[in-house]
Design a protein around this motif. Structure first.
Motif, PDB file in Angstrom:
ATOM      1  N   TYR A  84       0.683  -1.332   0.080  1.00  5.79           N
ATOM      2  CA  TYR A  84      -0.074   0.079  -0.074  1.00  5.79           C
ATOM      3  C   TYR A  84       0.926   1.328  -0.091  1.00  5.79           C
ATOM      4  CZ  TYR A  84      -3.278  -3.758   2.074  1.00  5.79           C
ATOM      5  OH  TYR A  84      -3.795  -4.618   2.000  1.00  5.79           O
ATOM      6  N   SER A  85       0.269   2.182  -0.011  1.00  5.96           N
ATOM      7  CA  SER A  85       0.962   3.590   0.353  1.00  5.96           C
ATOM      8  C   SER A  85       1.781   3.551   1.568  1.00  5.96           C
ATOM      9  CB  SER A  85       0.090   4.844   0.246  1.00  5.96           C
ATOM     10  OG  SER A  85      -0.819   4.931   1.434  1.00  5.96           O
ATOM     11  N   LEU A  86       2.724   4.320   1.816  1.00  8.38           N
ATOM     12  CA  LEU A  86       3.226   4.619   3.069  1.00  8.38           C
ATOM     13  C   LEU A  86       2.486   4.656   4.281  1.00  8.38           C
ATOM     14  CD1 LEU A  86       5.859   4.674   4.816  1.00  8.38           C
ATOM     15  CD2 LEU A  86       5.914   7.392   4.200  1.00  8.38           C
ATOM     16  N   GLU A  87       1.458   5.627   4.523  1.00  4.62           N
ATOM     17  CA  GLU A  87       0.548   5.831   5.717  1.00  4.62           C
ATOM     18  C   GLU A  87      -0.295   4.465   5.786  1.00  4.62           C
ATOM     19  OE1 GLU A  87      -1.309   7.715   8.608  1.00  4.62           O
ATOM     20  OE2 GLU A  87       0.581   8.320   7.786  1.00  4.62           O
ATOM     21  N   GLU A  88      -0.775   4.185   4.702  1.00  3.84           N
ATOM     22  CA  GLU A  88      -1.705   2.911   4.801  1.00  3.84           C
ATOM     23  C   GLU A  88      -1.014   1.799   5.402  1.00  3.84           C
ATOM     24  OE1 GLU A  88      -5.605   0.558   2.463  1.00  3.84           O
ATOM     25  OE2 GLU A  88      -4.062   1.976   1.422  1.00  3.84           O
ATOM     26  N   THR A  89       0.258   1.625   4.820  1.00  3.38           N
ATOM     27  CA  THR A  89       1.001   0.294   5.356  1.00  3.38           C
ATOM     28  C   THR A  89       1.100   0.480   6.868  1.00  3.38           C
ATOM     29  OG1 THR A  89       2.156   0.150   3.126  1.00  3.38           O
ATOM     30  CG2 THR A  89       3.238  -0.611   5.300  1.00  3.38           C
ATOM     31  N   ALA A  90       1.819   1.558   7.249  1.00  6.18           N
ATOM     32  CA  ALA A  90       1.793   1.751   8.573  1.00  6.18           C
ATOM     33  C   ALA A  90       0.611   1.760   9.624  1.00  6.18           C
ATOM     34  CB  ALA A  90       2.449   3.081   8.859  1.00  6.18           C
ATOM     35  N   GLN A  91      -0.613   2.110   9.136  1.00  8.63           N
ATOM     36  CA  GLN A  91      -1.788   2.055   9.828  1.00  8.63           C
ATOM     37  C   GLN A  91      -2.216   0.422   9.730  1.00  8.63           C
ATOM     38  OE1 GLN A  91      -4.677   4.524   7.481  1.00  8.63           O
ATOM     39  NE2 GLN A  91      -3.879   6.387   8.396  1.00  8.63           N
ATOM     40  N   LYS A  92      -1.998  -0.205   8.926  1.00  9.46           N
ATOM     41  CA  LYS A  92      -2.485  -1.659   8.842  1.00  9.46           C
ATOM     42  C   LYS A  92      -1.712  -2.505   9.734  1.00  9.46           C
ATOM     43  CE  LYS A  92      -4.797  -2.003   4.294  1.00  9.46           C
ATOM     44  NZ  LYS A  92      -6.053  -2.600   4.661  1.00  9.46           N
ATOM     45  N   ILE A  93      -0.367  -2.162   9.812  1.00  5.83           N
ATOM     46  CA  ILE A  93       0.616  -2.911  10.665  1.00  5.83           C
ATOM     47  C   ILE A  93       0.280  -2.660  12.135  1.00  5.83           C
ATOM     48  CG2 ILE A  93       3.083  -3.513  11.280  1.00  5.83           C
ATOM     49  CD1 ILE A  93       3.593  -2.864   8.305  1.00  5.83           C
ATOM     50  N   ARG A  94      -0.098  -1.459  12.186  1.00  7.19           N
ATOM     51  CA  ARG A  94      -0.173  -0.949  13.860  1.00  7.19           C
ATOM     52  C   ARG A  94      -1.627  -1.767  14.092  1.00  7.19           C
ATOM     53  NH1 ARG A  94       0.679  -1.512  17.989  1.00  7.19           N
ATOM     54  NH2 ARG A  94       0.996  -0.108  19.650  1.00  7.19           N
ATOM     55  N   ALA A  95      -2.337  -1.821  13.242  1.00  8.98           N
ATOM     56  CA  ALA A  95      -3.919  -2.280  13.628  1.00  8.98           C
ATOM     57  C   ALA A  95      -3.620  -3.679  14.300  1.00  8.98           C
ATOM     58  CB  ALA A  95      -4.745  -2.134  12.673  1.00  8.98           C
ATOM     59  N   LEU A  96      -2.604  -4.142  13.783  1.00  9.12           N
ATOM     60  CA  LEU A  96      -2.349  -5.690  13.907  1.00  9.12           C
ATOM     61  C   LEU A  96      -1.467  -5.963  15.454  1.00  9.12           C
ATOM     62  CD1 LEU A  96      -1.651  -6.974  10.353  1.00  9.12           C
ATOM     63  CD2 LEU A  96      -3.695  -7.696  11.701  1.00  9.12           C
ATOM     64  N   ASP A  97      -1.232  -4.704  15.952  1.00 12.11           N
ATOM     65  CA  ASP A  97      -0.641  -4.993  17.488  1.00 12.11           C
ATOM     66  C   ASP A  97       0.881  -5.098  17.292  1.00 12.11           C
ATOM     67  OD1 ASP A  97      -2.863  -4.051  18.743  1.00 12.11           O
ATOM     68  OD2 ASP A  97      -3.526  -6.132  19.208  1.00 12.11           O
ATOM     69  N   PHE A  98       1.569  -4.761  16.076  1.00 10.17           N
ATOM     70  CA  PHE A  98       3.030  -5.025  16.133  1.00 10.17           C
ATOM     71  C   PHE A  98       3.449  -3.524  16.648  1.00 10.17           C
ATOM     72  CE2 PHE A  98       1.859  -8.153  12.762  1.00 10.17           C
ATOM     73  CZ  PHE A  98       2.675  -9.111  12.888  1.00 10.17           C
ATOM     74  N   ASN A  99       4.894  -3.727  17.226  1.00 12.16           N
ATOM     75  CA  ASN A  99       5.465  -2.751  17.593  1.00 12.16           C
ATOM     76  C   ASN A  99       6.774  -2.356  17.063  1.00 12.16           C
ATOM     77  OD1 ASN A  99       6.859  -4.386  18.911  1.00 12.16           O
ATOM     78  ND2 ASN A  99       6.708  -3.821  20.977  1.00 12.16           N
ATOM     79  N   THR A 100       7.269  -3.199  15.964  1.00 11.62           N
ATOM     80  CA  THR A 100       8.310  -2.815  15.163  1.00 11.62           C
ATOM     81  C   THR A 100       8.200  -3.424  13.813  1.00 11.62           C
ATOM     82  OG1 THR A 100      10.672  -3.004  15.340  1.00 11.62           O
ATOM     83  CG2 THR A 100       9.805  -5.053  16.045  1.00 11.62           C
ATOM     84  N   VAL A 101       9.112  -2.928  12.806  1.00  9.05           N
ATOM     85  CA  VAL A 101       9.137  -3.384  11.625  1.00  9.05           C
ATOM     86  C   VAL A 101      10.216  -3.627  10.937  1.00  9.05           C
ATOM     87  CG1 VAL A 101       6.712  -2.581  11.153  1.00  9.05           C
ATOM     88  CG2 VAL A 101       8.705  -1.180  10.742  1.00  9.05           C
ATOM     89  N   GLN A 102      10.625  -4.451  10.196  1.00  6.26           N
ATOM     90  CA  GLN A 102      11.658  -4.447   9.124  1.00  6.26           C
ATOM     91  C   GLN A 102      11.322  -3.759   7.944  1.00  6.26           C
ATOM     92  OE1 GLN A 102      14.120  -8.238   8.593  1.00  6.26           O
ATOM     93  NE2 GLN A 102      14.739  -7.530   6.637  1.00  6.26           N
ATOM     94  N   LEU A 103      11.899  -2.885   7.474  1.00  6.26           N
ATOM     95  CA  LEU A 103      11.439  -1.865   6.495  1.00  6.26           C
ATOM     96  C   LEU A 103      11.921  -2.317   5.169  1.00  6.26           C
ATOM     97  CD1 LEU A 103      10.289   0.989   5.718  1.00  6.26           C
ATOM     98  CD2 LEU A 103      12.636   1.770   5.831  1.00  6.26           C
TER      99      LEU A 103
END
Length: 304
Positions: free
Chosen positions: A13-32
């Protein structure tokens, strides 16, 4: 306590939507992964402003970036293609801190020109190892010069695949700019998968001090399908490293779908790295909740 993370590339997705979707799944870190629908981060297009926008977007969603994907075949046999690939990897490394993490990851490559994951006889020769060592040494120095650390990720069909080859590479490139991405599934072949606990213990007995980030996928025998396997993850532009699921005798599915001894893996990992990010991979977006539940359950069951 250990942290469960996820690759951003599984969310096309777009940058903002990607961040929103991952946070909604209760993650607290990402590999970029440098792969968003609305931000061009291809070779020659990375700027400090773009990198900081990416970093801050994930930070604003309480998703600090723990590492950056730079996967490519660093010893591609075509020298022009190798220079192009290593050049882009160095571009990522130079900008790593602005993306939010010093750690940039790639596999060690293969002399096979058709696939980044298929064996080539030169991979297991002294000549091939030495050529790869020179590239890794150069990447480590580039990382060090820019406040970063290059993390090599092993894979059985690449130049650095076995535990012994990994130990040898770190002995020959003893450099503060080099570290290890720990993924135990990448050490298994048909000849040693039945000695899983022995291999896992060998990995941690010899390499634990090199580990900086860990991955969570799984491993099993592939049955009748010996081909190179790729999955449809709902993104026609997905990186090959995200669609790859194994080749030959061994398959590499999502965590919880194979035979990896996760209890032993995580307990040994936690001995020296009790707060390490463990990044889920080899799945599609719709399987992420199941995989996270599996990994969180293993953390809880083992008190990690």
């Amino acid at each position: 306590m250990m942290q469960a993370g996820i690759f951003t590339g599984y969310f096309p997705y777009s940058l903002e939507e990607t961040a929103q979707k991952i946070r909604a799944l209760d993650f607290n870190t990402v590999q970029l992964d440098l792969h968003f629908k609305d931000v061009d981060l291809s070779a020659g297009q990375i700027t400090k402003e773009k990198a900081r926008t990416v970093r801050d977007t994930f930070r604003d969603h309480n998703l600090p970036v723990c590492c950056v994907s730079g996967y490519t075949n660093i010893i591609h046999p075509d020298m022009g293609e190798r220079d192009r690939r290593v050049g882009y990897l160095k571009e990522i490394i130079r900008n790593a801190r602005d993306f939010g993490s010093p750690y940039v990851i790639s596999e060690t490559g293969t002399y096979n020109s058709e696939s980044d994951w298929v064996h080539h006889p030169k991979n297991k020769t002294e000549e091939g190892f030495e050529e790869c060592r020179k590239v890794i040494s150069d990447l480590a120095q580039t990382a060090y010069d820019h406040g970063a650390v290059f993390l090599l990720e092993t894979y059985v069909n690449n130049v650095v695949g076995s535990v012994e080859e990994t130990v040898k590479m770190f002995a020959q490139v003893d450099h503060p700019g080099l570290g290890l991405l720990m993924d135990p599934t990448n050490y298994f072949e048909t000849h040693n998968i039945d000695r899983m606990d022995q291999i896992l213990n060998q990995v941690f007995d010899t390499l634990t001090d090199k580990i900086r980030i860990a991955h969570a996928k799984d491993v099993k025998r592939s049955g009748g399908d010996k081909s190179e396997k790729h999955a449809d993850i709902g993104d026609e532009d997905a990186l090959e490293s995200h669609t790859f699921r194994g080749v030959g005798e061994i398959e590499l599915p999502a965590p919880g779908l194979g035979s990896l001894n996760y209890d032993l893996y995580l307990r040994r990992l936690a001995e020296k790295h009790p707060n390490i990010p463990v990044i889920i991979e080899h799945l599609s977006e719709d399987d992420v909740p199941r995989a996270k539940k599996f990994l969180d359950g293993k953390f809880r069951a083992n008190g990690l």
